[in-house]
Design a protein around this motif. Structure first.
Motif: not given
Length: 257
Positions: A177-187, A194-202
């Motif tokens: 639940n972190q704010p958007p666009l604070q970190k990069g996104i691996r695509v 097979s692992s990792g997390s990401i904010p819903r906003a991203d």
């Protein structure tokens, strides 16, 4: 700031990712219609400038009414299983009831696609899940008794790919639940992570950017956060993942015809 012509409907607008999608669409000044299963749920996302409509993905007629006049759909609907359904009975607890994974994730997605075609909507962005085709992953094994939810999401994805509609499939890792666009996104392509997390906003930001970025079309993306800078070149971001085989075949057929 990008421009987009037409109304975008957000299904599951009362959920965590759905609320973020509504917010990101408003951030870009895009007309948005928030859709949830009841008036009570819509109160969670009601805000100035947001259209609302009540519809359930299990109800084709209601979906058609709610989607009339929209150009695109961001589908954030997903089955709730386990303790999220405490008090609803064993069938719903394990995701096999009328509110289970087959009814909502699988057949519900088919209902959405058919309703979109009937009203002339042209583009769907759907949020599913990482690990869909990794049955031996410990999390996949843990979720198997709960409505076989990842298999139902896989069926939903297949229906989207063969629907004839423009599409983007977004498979996030664990949601935070972190704010958007604070970190990069691996695509990465389907089944690569097979692992990792990401904010819903991203996740919501990726869905919204996919509406007007042509390199997102016909692709299945897996996304998690990483420690790189926030994404600045969305065309390159989406283009780093090859198009789905079905989408590539359709593009060749269109160019030949």
């Amino acid at each position: 700031m990008p421009t987009y012509e037409g109304i975008v409907a957000v299904l599951g607008a009362n959920g965590g990712t759905g609320r973020e999608a509504v917010a990101r669409l408003q951030h870009y000044g895009i007309p948005v219609r928030a859709i949830a299963r009841s008036e009570a749920k819509l109160k969670e996302v009601a805000r100035p400038g947001v259209e609302t409509a009540v519809a359930d993905v299990r109800d084709p007629a209601g979906l058609e009414n709610a989607l009339r006049g929209v150009r695109a759909v961001i589908n954030c609907v997903g089955t709730r299983v386990g303790f999220a359904n405490t008090g609803k009975g064993l069938a719903d607890f394990f995701g096999f009831g009328d509110d289970g994974a087959d009814a909502v994730d699988n057949r519900g997605t088919v209902n959405v696609l058919e309703a979109m075609k009937r009203v002339g909507a042209e583009h769907i962005v759907i949020v599913t899940s990482m690990l869909i085709n990794q049955p031996l992953n410990p999390f996949s094994l843990m979720m198997k008794p709960f409505g076989d939810i990842l298999t139902m999401k896989d069926k939903a994805e297949k229906a989207v790919r063969t629907s004839g509609l423009r599409y983007t499939i977004v498979r996030p890792g664990g949601l935070t639940n972190q704010p958007p666009l604070q970190k990069g996104i691996r695509v990465a392509p389907a089944d690569a992570l097979s692992s990792g997390s990401i904010p819903r906003a991203d996740v919501a930001e990726v869905c919204v950017q996919a509406l007007w970025t042509d390199t997102a079309y016909g692709r299945t993306l897996e996304i998690v956060s990483d420690d790189t800078p926030p994404v600045s070149d969305w065309r390159a971001f989406f283009a780093s993942v090859p198009p789905d085989a079905v989408a590539a075949q359709s593009a060749v057929a269109s160019s030949v015809s």
